[in-house]
Design an enzyme around this catalytic site. Sequence first.
Site, PDB file in Angstrom:
ATOM      1  N   ASP A   1     -76.027  34.835  48.335  1.00  0.00           N
ATOM      2  CA  ASP A   1     -75.719  33.606  47.599  1.00  0.00           C
ATOM      3  C   ASP A   1     -76.747  32.534  47.966  1.00  0.00           C
ATOM      4  O   ASP A   1     -77.371  32.590  49.030  1.00  0.00           O
ATOM      5  CB  ASP A   1     -74.324  33.101  47.940  1.00  0.00           C
ATOM      6  CG  ASP A   1     -73.245  34.122  47.630  1.00  0.00           C
ATOM      7  OD1 ASP A   1     -73.110  34.481  46.449  1.00  0.00           O
ATOM      8  OD2 ASP A   1     -72.559  34.566  48.573  1.00  0.00           O
TER       9      ASP A   1
ATOM     10  N   ASP B   1     -77.270  28.251  48.084  1.00  0.00           N
ATOM     11  CA  ASP B   1     -76.673  26.917  48.025  1.00  0.00           C
ATOM     12  C   ASP B   1     -77.784  25.879  47.973  1.00  0.00           C
ATOM     13  O   ASP B   1     -78.764  25.961  48.724  1.00  0.00           O
ATOM     14  CB  ASP B   1     -75.798  26.654  49.250  1.00  0.00           C
ATOM     15  CG  ASP B   1     -74.579  27.564  49.307  1.00  0.00           C
ATOM     16  OD1 ASP B   1     -74.061  27.905  48.230  1.00  0.00           O
ATOM     17  OD2 ASP B   1     -74.177  27.939  50.415  1.00  0.00           O
TER      18      ASP B   1
ATOM     19  N   ASP C   1     -71.761  23.174  60.212  1.00  0.00           N
ATOM     20  CA  ASP C   1     -71.053  23.760  61.344  1.00  0.00           C
ATOM     21  C   ASP C   1     -71.965  24.191  62.480  1.00  0.00           C
ATOM     22  O   ASP C   1     -71.788  23.775  63.633  1.00  0.00           O
ATOM     23  CB  ASP C   1     -70.177  24.936  60.880  1.00  0.00           C
ATOM     24  CG  ASP C   1     -70.931  25.963  60.049  1.00  0.00           C
ATOM     25  OD1 ASP C   1     -72.167  25.839  59.886  1.00  0.00           O
ATOM     26  OD2 ASP C   1     -70.274  26.903  59.554  1.00  0.00           O
TER      27      ASP C   1
END
Length: 418
Positions: free
Chosen positions: A61, A63, A136
Amino acid sequence: MIIPFRKKYPIIIRPDRHAMSLDLIDKSVLDIMNRLRRHGFQACLVGGCVRDILLGKKPKDFDIATNARPQQIKRLFRRCYLIGRRFRLAHVYISSDRFVEVATFRAAVHPDQAQTGRYAANNVYGTIEEDALRRDFTVNALYYDRADSTIIDYTGGLRDLKKKIVRSIGDPLTRFAEDPVRIIRAARFCAQLGFRTSGPDFKAALDCSSLIKEANSHRLLEELYKILRCGASAETIINLKKLRILQFWIPEITAERHESRLRRRLGALDLRRKRGVEIPNAVLVTTLLFDLFYEAMDTAAARGGFQQLFIALNGYFREMAARICLPRREWEAVCNIAARYRTFTGTNGGRRWKSFERRFVQNAHFPGALLFFEILVDATGEHRDRLEYWQARASGLPEQGLRQPEGERQGRRKDRQA
């Protein structure tokens, strides 16, 4: 939470000094970034896709982070949909079933603001620097700027990538207390990447492990699916045990007597996922929980036929399914798959067997049950002849020349003799 900027950051790596290959970035993703730039906005790849490309892996994926606001993004792309209440995200579709997530840079939150709720300030937009400090782990806070093809590092992610360390941004005790689901993510990243947690992160995870009971159940279910699909679920479960998360999350699968069999099953599952095999959620969950089902099959309530076994499994573990937040239909599919194990391995025979077998193969749950049985046989090496028999029946082979499991051939002989 505000994390102070360090003077030595950001580190900016020129294109000739990093291994970011455009060949590993989908052209449609580059097109989205280029369109944002043409309209005066900043556009950067961020997160796991940058991390994976720098490690030489093809990302699953992509982003994109930008200073464009959600409504501005939506106006630029015809097939763009805004989602999320607490933090608006743009999904820009690049095919009928694939989209790229485009998010606006988020601002850092002052501790006084954070007191009003964990997600209260999520819609406060900010700069790329503030956005990096909200993420994170350091290895997930690297940016690829399409404008000059540089890598931008505000948190030491490049250093940790080289050392193969998963490290929280800021104080790990505070970050894990804010969101204990990050501990699960750390365990999965370590398993997928072959990394280890930093010393402070490991200690903080142990201290905060019990907080996982307070985490949102839907987010935990989403993380469970990610673990089972990631191709490193066996190692992730080991990491979760080391971090003492499982005992507060799914204590039923922590028994030592199950450990070896669970690891082999998840290993067989991981091999299929690494080959790109899509596996339904119900099969994933059955693979994880099968030791519990197998032990329950010996109870008095489960010793009848298939229907009695299904009812028994559904009843025994309903509380656990509710705690994990499995949807009812999915949980019933799990129980259906597990209850079919006896039929796959049994020595059924008799005059009505052909009719039962035909209905059994045509049942909607049969493909998932057969897939689980294949995983189970790969993990244990047992019942290979029965697997071949049922695979042949699933492919619609005629009765002539079809090799039956030895137990079933004997069962039919006895029926004819009777």
